[in-house]
Design an enzyme around this catalytic site. Structure first.
Site, PDB file in Angstrom:
ATOM      1  N   GLU A   1      -0.612  -3.415  -0.834  1.00 56.90           N
ATOM      2  CA  GLU A   1       0.662  -2.781  -0.602  1.00 56.90           C
ATOM      3  C   GLU A   1       0.807  -2.380   0.967  1.00 56.90           C
ATOM      4  OE1 GLU A   1       2.108   0.970  -2.119  1.00 56.90           O
ATOM      5  OE2 GLU A   1       4.727   0.567  -1.777  1.00 56.90           O
TER       6      GLU A   1
ATOM      7  N   ARG B   1     -13.462   3.758  -5.735  1.00 52.53           N
ATOM      8  CA  ARG B   1     -13.684   3.539  -4.024  1.00 52.53           C
ATOM      9  C   ARG B   1     -14.697   3.887  -3.005  1.00 52.53           C
ATOM     10  NH1 ARG B   1      -8.186   4.666  -3.673  1.00 52.53           N
ATOM     11  NH2 ARG B   1      -8.980   5.731  -1.683  1.00 52.53           N
TER      12      ARG B   1
ATOM     13  N   LYS C   1      -3.504   5.956   3.201  1.00 49.65           N
ATOM     14  CA  LYS C   1      -2.516   5.636   3.498  1.00 49.65           C
ATOM     15  C   LYS C   1      -1.729   6.802   4.015  1.00 49.65           C
ATOM     16  CE  LYS C   1      -2.222   1.596   2.255  1.00 49.65           C
ATOM     17  NZ  LYS C   1      -1.639   0.257   1.404  1.00 49.65           N
TER      18      LYS C   1
HETATM   19  P1  ATP Z   1      -3.905   4.194  -0.619  1.00 57.70           P
HETATM   20  O1  ATP Z   1      -3.797   5.131  -1.806  1.00 57.70           O
HETATM   21  O2  ATP Z   1      -4.498   4.686   0.667  1.00 57.70           O
HETATM   22  O3  ATP Z   1      -2.060   3.955  -0.510  1.00 57.70           O
HETATM   23  P2  ATP Z   1      -4.312   2.017  -2.153  1.00 57.70           P
HETATM   24  O4  ATP Z   1      -5.487   1.906  -2.695  1.00 57.70           O
HETATM   25  O5  ATP Z   1      -2.991   2.133  -2.708  1.00 57.70           O
HETATM   26  O6  ATP Z   1      -4.648   3.458  -0.981  1.00 57.70           O
HETATM   27  P3  ATP Z   1      -3.822  -0.781  -1.519  1.00 57.70           P
HETATM   28  O7  ATP Z   1      -2.961  -1.271  -0.463  1.00 57.70           O
HETATM   29  O8  ATP Z   1      -2.441  -0.004  -2.407  1.00 57.70           O
HETATM   30  O9  ATP Z   1      -4.026   0.863  -1.252  1.00 57.70           O
HETATM   31  O10 ATP Z   1      -5.238  -0.762  -2.282  1.00 57.70           O
HETATM   32  C1  ATP Z   1      -5.664  -2.944  -1.510  1.00 57.70           C
HETATM   33  C2  ATP Z   1      -7.050  -3.307  -1.968  1.00 57.70           C
HETATM   34  O11 ATP Z   1      -7.631  -2.287  -1.583  1.00 57.70           O
HETATM   35  C3  ATP Z   1      -6.679  -2.627  -3.411  1.00 57.70           C
HETATM   36  O12 ATP Z   1      -7.100  -3.246  -4.433  1.00 57.70           O
HETATM   37  C4  ATP Z   1      -7.212  -0.959  -4.045  1.00 57.70           C
HETATM   38  O13 ATP Z   1      -8.259  -0.981  -4.791  1.00 57.70           O
HETATM   39  C5  ATP Z   1      -8.322  -2.092  -2.337  1.00 57.70           C
HETATM   40  N1  ATP Z   1      -8.398  -0.260  -2.362  1.00 57.70           N
HETATM   41  C6  ATP Z   1      -7.764   0.891  -1.263  1.00 57.70           C
HETATM   42  N2  ATP Z   1      -8.468   1.680  -1.250  1.00 57.70           N
HETATM   43  C7  ATP Z   1      -9.864   1.831  -0.675  1.00 57.70           C
HETATM   44  C8  ATP Z   1     -11.274   2.274  -1.122  1.00 57.70           C
HETATM   45  N3  ATP Z   1     -11.033   3.518  -0.246  1.00 57.70           N
HETATM   46  N4  ATP Z   1     -12.414   1.925  -1.036  1.00 57.70           N
HETATM   47  C9  ATP Z   1     -12.783   0.231  -2.527  1.00 57.70           C
HETATM   48  N5  ATP Z   1     -11.320   0.083  -2.647  1.00 57.70           N
HETATM   49  C10 ATP Z   1     -10.054   0.174  -1.994  1.00 57.70           C
HETATM   50 MG    MG Z   2      -2.089   1.102  -4.132  1.00 62.51          MG
END
Ligand code: ATP
Ligand code: MG
Length: 562
Positions: free
Chosen positions: A40, A266, A276
């Site tokens: 995102e 994760r 984020k």
């Molecule tokens: P946040 O909670 O910080 O917003 P998010 O998972 O919502 O993180 P996205 O931008 O939706 O962030 O993530 C894009 C991709 O990266 C998703 O497929 C998510 O599963 C993966 N991802 C995000 N954080 C991690 C992590 N700590 N370890 C592995 N994969 C991750």
């Molecule tokens: Mg997300």
């Protein structure tokens, strides 16, 4: 996929997902592997994302498939083009390229709307006019089932008309939403009539003001994956329950392809934040120097700190892909960059806390050295040589001289000998102090003929580094530590209070060998005996690079144990 960019030796080690893929290929249920990375655009990418990037793009590379980059842009309130550009840049920088154009969930808004209408027509979605608070209240809890909304049993016609009204802007924000009609008593909260669309009068970075209703993540994500023919949709474990909802949506609309989701744990890295929302807080409150602060484990921060794409990919390879929740030690990441730079970074001499060293017998017979050629890397002659200069006045580090010391101290001591790296053996004869008793200059005598030679009677144990005072580069060196005082800042009630103010120490007036004046942003060096340093991309000026400490020469834990 670009095998060259990431090196053919970088195959993903076998894991439960490669096993699923092997099985699918063998069974013929999948003929070409298609994955995607779906961030995102509401912040910069971090080391957790790197794990997902290396896996998704790596699978496409290893299986000769494709990997899409899709911006999951369903919440215009928090998203921006700055983030979009940063994401594209970081993925490319890590060494990956996506298949075709960058995709956006917003590319599918019209199609998504059509599927929502299809659900309404089947009696599987309804327009709800409960307020967001009421919806939450009606949802129940883990121990209590939810209650049906009084608007749940509207006719299909009424729902179609109301959804149309939502689209044309006749409902204010929070006044109406579209919900799936599933089961308010489901043990899975995500199945209790989840919201599919909500009203937001907010301009979108791709679709402008065309829409005032936006689809929710859960509805959008599974359909976007399926529209793109994603064969293996990989996400993190928090979304395990949501898989039921995705399957429900896909089973109830007339979409030809049905993507399957697989969840992995994760990445949680000690001493770092990978949320984020929290990263945004650090940036917006000015606690750090932007999203690319070199103490952050954002991709942009790691780049500015001197991490290489190769080292980050190697880290992701080593941590592997499993379903077990775990915390990875910061040392694991640091080891990867240290190993990479040990092999690839040219060596240089830099005196961080300079004290003058005066060679009293300079100019005497055998002590007339002005220049010398030295190798850039002790084990890689192909990395070439450089010229460094020598003179009467040098700088050495204040920690490398003592008036008196025991045998453990293998540096310069009054009356004793030490070797100047690449140059003479010298003997300290006296020192000058300021009013506070601080040593400001050391006088020494060079042993004639000792450059590059071991002379009988002059075999010092220690070697210290130095620079020529006459032509060295005086500049700023930023000693960076870990941003947080505790290993798991994310678990604290107030993670902001765990920020370590000592995580940045700015050393002004460091003395560096003159050739470093030509270093460019992101160039990395090993400052001998000090650590690995990288030219900062914000504070450096032409001819006056500022350096960031990337990582110390040795693992702090191992060093402490030794
Ligand atoms: P946040 O909670 O910080 O917003 P998010 O998972 O919502 O993180 P996205 O931008 O939706 O962030 O993530 C894009 C991709 O990266 C998703 O497929 C998510 O599963 C993966 N991802 C995000 N954080 C991690 C992590 N700590 N370890 C592995 N994969 C991750
Ligand atoms: Mg997300």
């Amino acid at each position: 996929m670009d095998a060259e960019a990431t090196g053919t030796e970088e195959r993903i080690p076998r894991n439960f997902i490669t096993e699923i893929i092997d099985h699918d290929l063998e069974a013929g249920t999948v003929s070409k592997v298609v994955t995607r990375f779906p961030p995102e655009p509401n912040g910069y990418l971090h080391i957790g994302h790197a794990k997902s990037i290396c896996l998704n793009f790596g699978l496409a590379r290893d299986y000769h498939g494709e990997c899409n980059l899709r911006l999951d842009d369903t919440n215009p309130v928090k998203e921006s083009m700055e983030y979009v550009r940063a994401i594209e840049r970081d993925v490319n920088w890590l060494g990956f390229s996506w298949s075709g154009e960058v995709r956006h969930s917003s590319d599918y808004f019209e199609i998504l709307y059509g599927y929502a209408v299809e659900l309404i027509r089947k009696g599987l979605a309804y327009v709800d006019e409960l307020s967001p608070e009421q919806i939450r209240e009606y949802r129940g809890s883990f121990s209590e089932p939810g209650r049906n909304s009084p608007y749940r049993d509207r006719s299909v016609e009424e729902n179609l008309a109301l959804f149309e009204k939502m689209r044309s802007g006749d409902f204010g924000e929070g006044k109406a939403c579209l919900r799936a009609r599933i089961d308010m008593a489901s043990p899975f909260i995500c199945m209790r009539d989840p919201v599919l669309y909500r009203v937001r009068f907010s301009s979108h970075e791709q679709t402008g003001d065309r829409w005032c209703i936006y689809p929710m993540y859960d509805f959008t994500h599974c359909i976007s994956d399926s529209l793109e023919g994603i064969t293996h949709s990989i996400c993190t474990l928090e979304f395990q329950d949501n898989r039921r909802l995705y399957d429900w949506v896909l089973d109830n609309i007339s979409i030809p392809h049905h993507s399957h989701q697989y969840e992995m744990s994760r990445l949680n890295l000690e001493y770092s934040i990978t949320s984020k929302r929290k990263l945004t807080q650090l940036v917006e409150q000015g606690v750090v120097d932007g999203w690319d602060d070199p103490r952050l484990t954002t991709i942009a921060g790691l780049r500015r700190r001197g991490y290489t794409p190769r080292s980050i990919r190697e880290f992701c390879r080593r941590i592997g892909v499993t379903k077990q929740e775990n915390n990875v030690e910061m040392e694991a990441l640091e080891t990867c960059i240290r190993e990479d730079l040990n092999d690839h970074a040219p060596r240089a001499m830099a005196v961080l806390r300079p004290v003058r060293l005066i060679i009293d017998n300079y100019g005497a017979e055998g002590v007339t050295l002005t220049e010398l050629r030295v190798p850039n890397h002790p084990e890689h002659p192909e990395m070439g040589e450089r010229t460094i200069t020598f003179g009467r006045e040098l700088f050495i580090d204040e920690s490398d001289f003592r008036e008196a010391a025991n045998k453990q101290y293998k540096r310069l001591v009054l009356g004793k000998e030490v070797r100047l790296r690449h140059a003479f053996v010298i003997r300290a004869v006296s020192c000058e102090k300021d009013a506070q008793g601080r040593v400001v200059a050391v006088h020494a005598e060079a042993i004639p003929g000792s450059v590059g030679a071991t002379l009988e009677g002059h075999k010092p144990k220690g070697v210290i580094h130095w620079v020529n005072a006459a032509d060295c580069l005086r500049t700023e060196v930023r000693l960076l530590g870990r941003l947080f005082k505790v290993p798991n800042p994310g678990a604290e009630d107030d993670f902001m209070s765990t920020v370590d103010p000592a995580s940045l120490e700015v050393v002004e007036g460091a003395a560096l060998e003159h050739g470093l004046a030509a270093a460019r942003p992101l160039d990395s060096f090993q400052f001998e005996r000090e650590g690995y340093f990288c030219v900062d991309s914000r504070y450096s000026k032409e001819g006056r690079p500022v350096f960031n400490l990337t990582v110390a020469l040795r693992d702090s834990k191992k060093a402490a144990a030794a």
